[in-house]
Design an enzyme around this catalytic site. Structure first.
Site, PDB file in Angstrom:
ATOM      1  N   ASP A 102     -18.719  -8.229 -16.480  1.00 11.64           N
ATOM      2  CA  ASP A 102     -17.977  -7.453 -15.479  1.00 11.64           C
ATOM      3  C   ASP A 102     -18.881  -7.092 -14.306  1.00 11.64           C
ATOM      4  O   ASP A 102     -20.112  -7.044 -14.441  1.00 11.64           O
ATOM      5  CB  ASP A 102     -17.453  -6.145 -16.091  1.00 11.64           C
ATOM      6  CG  ASP A 102     -16.464  -6.398 -17.219  1.00 11.64           C
ATOM      7  OD1 ASP A 102     -15.852  -7.472 -17.230  1.00 11.64           O
ATOM      8  OD2 ASP A 102     -16.321  -5.503 -18.074  1.00 11.64           O
TER       9      ASP A 102
HETATM   10  N1  URA Z   1     -17.281  -6.962 -22.586  1.00 14.64           N
HETATM   11  C1  URA Z   1     -16.950  -6.183 -21.545  1.00 14.64           C
HETATM   12  O1  URA Z   1     -16.144  -5.287 -21.674  1.00 14.64           O
HETATM   13  N2  URA Z   1     -17.537  -6.410 -20.365  1.00 14.64           N
HETATM   14  C2  URA Z   1     -18.442  -7.382 -20.157  1.00 14.64           C
HETATM   15  O2  URA Z   1     -18.949  -7.529 -19.052  1.00 14.64           O
HETATM   16  C3  URA Z   1     -18.789  -8.178 -21.265  1.00 14.64           C
HETATM   17  C4  URA Z   1     -18.186  -7.960 -22.467  1.00 14.64           C
END
Ligand code: URA
Length: 237
Positions: A102
């Site tokens: 993310d």
């Molecule tokens: N899970 C998440 O919630 N965010 C990420 O960036 C990776 C795994």
């Protein structure tokens, strides 16, 4: 830019010495013009023909391990002008991230131009394990531990937790650092699984991907994968 004979040799057509002979014999053209003296330099866009055969460009594979900072998007371009992970790597090659973290997640991400390896790593069948450290707004209870051991339902599909450990608890601030290892690739999966347990993920960092670890890489730093590491990743096939 590289010397013409080197480009011919690097493409696997023949040895550098033989390439020099072919050039001197007038058997090499660049963009349609015969080049018969040594020392001429070419770049990626030049069209080279040797003895009438177009030189196949050998695509050199590149593999990077990046410690992604916050506020960087895992994409090769962004319509909103946000910084992309590919901008952090100094290369002319069109690389892309293997999977996603993310915008606000930090940590280990691989970038490459090797589509075959990227597909292997992203295919759910290969169940690549990823380890995250999540800072959550609470203190886990006995019931949470039970649920983590059983697996957590997210959108009616169970997320199996391969491993988890509470690294730290701050009872005053009611926050915890929890390390979780999963082999899931669904979007926002760690944030969603904690959300389903009633917690918010305040910070998220991925510190391990398969057998790869961040090591001493600081935020925004990267390194090349070694040949051995690439070969080991291919073993997931
Ligand atoms: N899970 C998440 O919630 N965010 C990420 O960036 C990776 C795994």
């Amino acid at each position: 830019m590289e010397r013409l004979q080197k480009a011919i040799a690097n493409a696997g057509y023949t040895s550098r010495r033989k390439a020099e002979e072919l050039i001197k014999e007038g058997k090499v053209t660049v963009n349609g013009t015969v080049i018969d003296t040594l020392g001429y330099k070419v770049n990626h866009n030049d069209v080279i023909e040797v003895e009438g055969n177009p030189l196949k460009k050998r695509i050199i594979k590149e593999y990077y391990l990046l410690n992604k900072p916050r506020e960087v998007i895992c994409s090769v371009a962004d319509e909103f002008g946000r910084k992309c992970v590919t901008e952090l790597i100094d290369t002319e090659t069109r690389i892309y991230p293997v999977g996603r973290l993310d915008y606000d997640t930090t940590g280990l991400i691989i970038l490459t131009n090797d589509g075959e390896l990227a597909n292997i790593l992203m295919h759910p069948r290969h169940q690549i394990k990823k380890t995250y450290i999540a800072k959550i707004n609470g203190i886990l209870k006995e019931e949470d531990f039970k649920n983590l051991r059983k697996g957590i339902l997210v959108d009616d599909k169970k997320v199996t937790i391969d491993n988890f450990k509470v690294k730290k608890q701050d009872k005053e601030k009611t926050t915890s650092l929890v390390e979780v290892t999963i082999h899931e690739g669904r979007n926002h999966i760690v944030r969603r699984l904690f959300e389903n347990m009633g917690y918010e993920v305040l910070k998220l960092n991925r510190n391990k991907y398969a057998f790869l670890e961040l090591g001493n890489l600081k935020s925004g730093e990267y390194r090349l994968l070694t040949e051995e590491e690439v070969a080991k990743l291919y073993e997931y096939r």
